[in-house]
Scaffold this active site. Structure first.
Site, mmCIF file in Angstrom:
data_model
loop_
_atom_site.group_PDB
_atom_site.id
_atom_site.type_symbol
_atom_site.label_atom_id
_atom_site.label_comp_id
_atom_site.label_asym_id
_atom_site.label_seq_id
_atom_site.Cartn_x
_atom_site.Cartn_y
_atom_site.Cartn_z
ATOM 1 N N THR A 1 62.791 -38.345 2.495
ATOM 2 C CA THR A 1 62.915 -39.155 3.707
ATOM 3 C C THR A 1 63.977 -40.211 3.492
ATOM 4 O OG1 THR A 1 61.791 -40.687 5.222
ATOM 5 C CG2 THR A 1 61.046 -40.696 2.952
ATOM 6 N N ARG B 1 58.152 -34.244 22.138
ATOM 7 C CA ARG B 1 57.057 -35.164 21.856
ATOM 8 C C ARG B 1 57.410 -36.603 22.228
ATOM 9 N NH1 ARG B 1 52.774 -34.351 22.374
ATOM 10 N NH2 ARG B 1 51.915 -35.885 20.921
ATOM 11 N N ILE B 2 58.528 -37.099 21.698
ATOM 12 C CA ILE B 2 58.889 -38.484 21.944
ATOM 13 C C ILE B 2 59.349 -38.682 23.387
ATOM 14 C CG2 ILE B 2 60.383 -40.390 21.249
ATOM 15 C CD1 ILE B 2 58.200 -39.594 19.214
ATOM 16 N N ASN C 1 52.931 -42.758 14.420
ATOM 17 C CA ASN C 1 54.321 -42.298 14.378
ATOM 18 C C ASN C 1 54.802 -41.708 15.701
ATOM 19 O OD1 ASN C 1 52.377 -40.343 12.749
ATOM 20 N ND2 ASN C 1 53.836 -39.024 13.826
ATOM 21 N N HIS D 1 52.592 -38.778 5.723
ATOM 22 C CA HIS D 1 53.021 -38.575 7.109
ATOM 23 C C HIS D 1 52.319 -37.399 7.772
ATOM 24 C CE1 HIS D 1 55.649 -38.305 10.592
ATOM 25 N NE2 HIS D 1 56.296 -39.381 10.191
ATOM 26 N N ARG E 1 53.936 -34.805 3.545
ATOM 27 C CA ARG E 1 53.460 -34.343 4.846
ATOM 28 C C ARG E 1 52.046 -33.796 4.662
ATOM 29 N NH1 ARG E 1 57.153 -33.629 9.079
ATOM 30 N NH2 ARG E 1 58.895 -35.076 8.725
ATOM 31 N N CYS F 1 60.471 -43.344 12.989
ATOM 32 C CA CYS F 1 59.125 -43.910 13.089
ATOM 33 C C CYS F 1 58.723 -44.556 11.770
ATOM 34 C CB CYS F 1 58.125 -42.831 13.493
ATOM 35 S SG CYS F 1 58.081 -41.399 12.376
#
Length: 387
Positions: A258, A59-60, A363, A226, A281, A199
């Site tokens: 987290t 993804r990133i 994010n 998130h 989440r 993020c």
């Protein structure tokens, strides 16, 4: 009849005069604007674009690639994609459920990914040393596999010829952590391994810095609501480490731990022991929001807090800290490039020293922008050090 020699002399004079006039016109100031020498980014400089690479095409990694391709200060020269073939990489790059179809052209030429006509070498090396980053001109490498997050492990990227490695995740050792807009001045070029934190740390730290600098924070708790991520299960699965984390991300609100809040204390050391947090989440694909409940050292009003944050968002922290007084929801922040967008209408104050503040962040996209910013920042500092 005229003298042939006189005729020849006059003809030569006319030809020479014509040549001189033509030459003067050719080199007149109005005929040459210097456009061929102007920097394509902003016309202010002629510096070379920074040679970059991406290790990991998740993804990133894919979003970092998109951002680099739109930034004329970046020259993306290598992508190590694990097992993905070039044609599948092209598909993954071009289409994205949240961020849409990539700009420009996307093609494949053998092992090269051709983006906007630029050929980028791709590889599928388990050991990133084998990529040969240096030979490909990738001096600054984004480590986005989530595997090489210590100096010892990331050394293989340096051994492959890279100059610096920037982690797109929290470091798992004492590698330097830099959050752009908060502590970027601490990077002096001496570190080869730098973490961009998470993020959520990027979504929280700018707001925390703005508040702590002006009012002081005695103690605070943070909760991030998130969006779900690829590490979660689509339907009920199993997780011996985190039983609740093994439940369906698509149908549950899941409490989770987290380290994002504690990580803020790495970049704002004065808050060590004063800040911690947790996460929920939720079943959305992108964009998250942090809730900071803080006891302030200095009494104030909510209006004054808003004024301070707005001023900083338009001044010294512009591009990293944002400010919104509109009644927006999560999807309105998709694609927002800022790290942390303060929501003036969402916060509340119990008394002059006890307040709840809210900030949104994409994010995925916002964080990926910071990764690229950090890579460029490291390159700029290194260039000054070596000059």
């Amino acid at each position: 009849l005229s003298n042939p020699l006189s005729i020849f002399t006059e003809t030569m004079k006319l030809a020479l005069a014509s040549l001189l006039v033509g030459s003067a016109a050719a080199y007149a100031p109005s005929s040459f604007s210097g456009s061929a020498l102007k920097a394509s980014s902003n016309g202010a400089s002629m510096q070379m674009a920074t040679g970059m690479g991406v290790n990991g095409f998740g993804r990133i990694g894919r979003l970092v690639t998109r951002i680099m391709m739109e930034d004329e200060d970046c020259s993306l020269n290598a992508i190590n994609a694990g097992s993905a073939t070039p044609d599948y990489m092209a598909y993954q790059y071009k289409y994205d459920t949240i961020h849409g179809i990539a700009k420009g052209t996307v093609e494949v030429d053998g092992d090269f990914l051709v983006l906007n006509g630029e050929k980028i070498q791709t590889s599928r090396c388990r050991d990133p040393k084998e990529v040969g980053w240096g030979a490909l001109g990738a001096d600054y490498v984004c480590e986005s596999t989530g595997v090489f997050l210590t100096k010892e492990k990331a050394q293989s990227i340096i051994d492959g010829g890279a100059k610096k490695v920037i982690y797109s995740a929290p470091a798992k050792d004492d590698s330097q952590t830099i959050v752009m807009g908060v502590n970027q001045d601490e990077y002096d070029g001496s570190e080869d391994f730098v973490s961009c934190a998470s993020c959520t740390t990027n979504g929280l730290a700018p707001m925390v810095k703005a508040i702590n600098d002006e009012f002081g924070i005695d103690e605070a708790l943070m909760t991030t609501v998130h969006a779900m991520t690829a590490t979660q299960a689509v339907v009920d699965s199993s997780s011996r480490k985190d039983w609740r984390g093994g439940r369906a991300a698509s149908g549950n609100i899941i409490p989770s731990s987290t380290g994002a809040a504690k990580a803020v204390t790495k970049v704002i050391p004065s808050l060590v022991g004063k800040l911690t947090g947790m996460a929920f989440r939720v079943p959305t694909i992108d964009v998250s929001v942090v809730d900071l409940t803080a006891k302030l050292s200095k009494e104030t009003t909510y209006e004054e807090i808003c004024a301070v944050v707005k001023a900083k968002s338009e001044g010294e922290m512009k591009g990293f800290l944002g400010y919104s007084d509109e009644p927006l929801v999560s999807t309105d922040y998709e694609g927002d490039t800022r790290s942390s967008i303060f929501d003036a209408d969402a916060g509340i104050m119990l008394n002059p020293s006890f307040v709840k503040l809210v900030a949104w962040y994409d994010n995925e996209w916002g964080y990926s922008c910071r990764v690229v910013d950090l890579m460029k920042h490291c390159a700029a500092v290194d260039a000054k050090v070596s000059a």
